[in-house]
Write a protein that holds these residues in place. Structure first.
Motif, short mmCIF file in Angstrom:
data_model
loop_
_atom_site.label_atom_id
_atom_site.label_comp_id
_atom_site.label_asym_id
_atom_site.label_seq_id
_atom_site.Cartn_x
_atom_site.Cartn_y
_atom_site.Cartn_z
N VAL A 1 76.51 130.11 -62.56
CA VAL A 1 77.66 131.21 -63.25
C VAL A 1 77.40 131.19 -65.43
CG1 VAL A 1 79.71 131.89 -63.86
CG2 VAL A 1 79.43 130.65 -61.51
N GLU B 1 75.24 134.12 -60.77
CA GLU B 1 75.96 134.66 -60.81
C GLU B 1 76.41 135.05 -62.38
OE1 GLU B 1 80.92 136.19 -60.29
OE2 GLU B 1 80.56 134.17 -61.70
N ILE C 1 77.47 136.73 -65.95
CA ILE C 1 78.93 137.74 -66.23
C ILE C 1 78.58 138.55 -67.99
CG2 ILE C 1 80.94 137.60 -66.98
CD1 ILE C 1 80.79 136.54 -64.40
N VAL D 1 78.82 140.68 -63.09
CA VAL D 1 79.67 140.92 -62.43
C VAL D 1 80.31 141.32 -64.79
CG1 VAL D 1 81.55 139.92 -62.65
CG2 VAL D 1 80.03 139.11 -61.43
N SER E 1 85.96 136.11 -69.49
CA SER E 1 84.84 136.32 -68.05
C SER E 1 84.63 135.25 -67.12
CB SER E 1 84.24 136.20 -69.33
OG SER E 1 83.90 137.23 -70.47
N GLY F 1 83.96 136.41 -62.67
CA GLY F 1 83.59 136.17 -62.20
C GLY F 1 83.95 135.32 -60.80
N HIS G 1 85.36 137.94 -58.36
CA HIS G 1 84.51 138.72 -57.93
C HIS G 1 84.00 137.00 -56.26
CE1 HIS G 1 81.29 141.50 -58.24
NE2 HIS G 1 80.26 141.31 -57.49
#
Length: 235
Positions: A5, A49, A51, A76, A85, A89, A92
């Motif tokens: 992330v 992922e 952000i 995201v 934030s 994530g 999501h």
């Protein structure tokens, strides 16, 4: 499953640039791309992922295609705070992640992260469920409440400097964020703080001085020098 992330939702321009630091060009490539590449090439990372503020998402998608970043699966929206934030994530990924999947949460502005740090974060999270990347403090730390006089000089051997990644089993970090919101904690700057509030242990992974966060203009100059030196050595 292991998911990186990457936090790129900040809008800080402390170094005087009109462009957020994570999008500054570094030798023809945005800083964030250098960071994502470190995770994209790691065989233990399954997906990435990112952000990111909505204003930069189109640019990010272009860079993902241009530089062949094949593991980026989600972009995201970033929140108003780091905590928001990260939680965006986490939410999501609900329905995609199992409780035991691992999230490796990393600042976009730390592009020199090593493969060793990523590997050790994953291995340690498998064993301990929550880990933080740290380095020993080389300097004595001074505590001053008013910024004028010394209140305490803690023992240096007990102090560490926190970096990222901070890595967690999905179920644990999701619980930590949801409990924090229930308790009215909305602007935590560190995910490990939230896990500690659940009375869960957070274990340490050894970081690296090169894994610094680009925050100031001096940090940017240092980053460029290191990357340039690395290219010269390769050639």
């Amino acid at each position: 499953m292991n998911i990186a992330v990457i936090l790129a939702g900040g809008s800080g321009t402390r170094m005087g640039s009109e462009v957020p630091k994570q999008f500054i060009d570094i030798y023809g490539k945005p800083l964030i791309v250098h960071t994502i590449e470190a995770f994209d090439i790691n065989p233990k990372i399954d997906y990435i992922e990112v952000i990111c503020k909505e204003d930069w998402q189109e640019d990010l998608m272009i860079w993902i295609r241009k530089y062949g970043l094949t593991k980026v699966k989600w972009i995201v929206d970033g929140g108003e705070t780091r905590q928001e934030s990260v939680y965006n994530g986490i939410k999501h990924l609900k329905g995609f992640c199992s409780e035991d999947d691992i999230l490796v949460i990393h600042d976009a502005a730390r592009p020199l992260i090593s493969q060793r740090i990523i590997d050790e974060n994953i291995a340690s999270t498998e064993d301990f469920h929550a880990v933080d990347t740290v380095i020993e403090s080389a300097d004595t730390i001074i505590k001053s409440i008013d910024g004028e006089v010394i209140d305490a000089v803690p023992l240096r051997k007990e102090l560490y400097l926190g970096q990222t990644p901070q890595s967690f089993k999905y179920g644990l970090i999701k619980e930590a964020h949801e409990e924090a919101i229930k308790q009215g904690v909305l602007s935590a700057t560190d995910d490990c703080q939230l896990v500690l509030k659940l009375n869960k242990d957070v274990h340490l992974v050894k970081g690296d001085k090169l894994n610094f966060k680009v925050t100031t203009f001096e940090d940017l100059l240092l980053l460029k020098s290191i990357i340039k030196l690395g290219k010269l050595e390769v050639n």
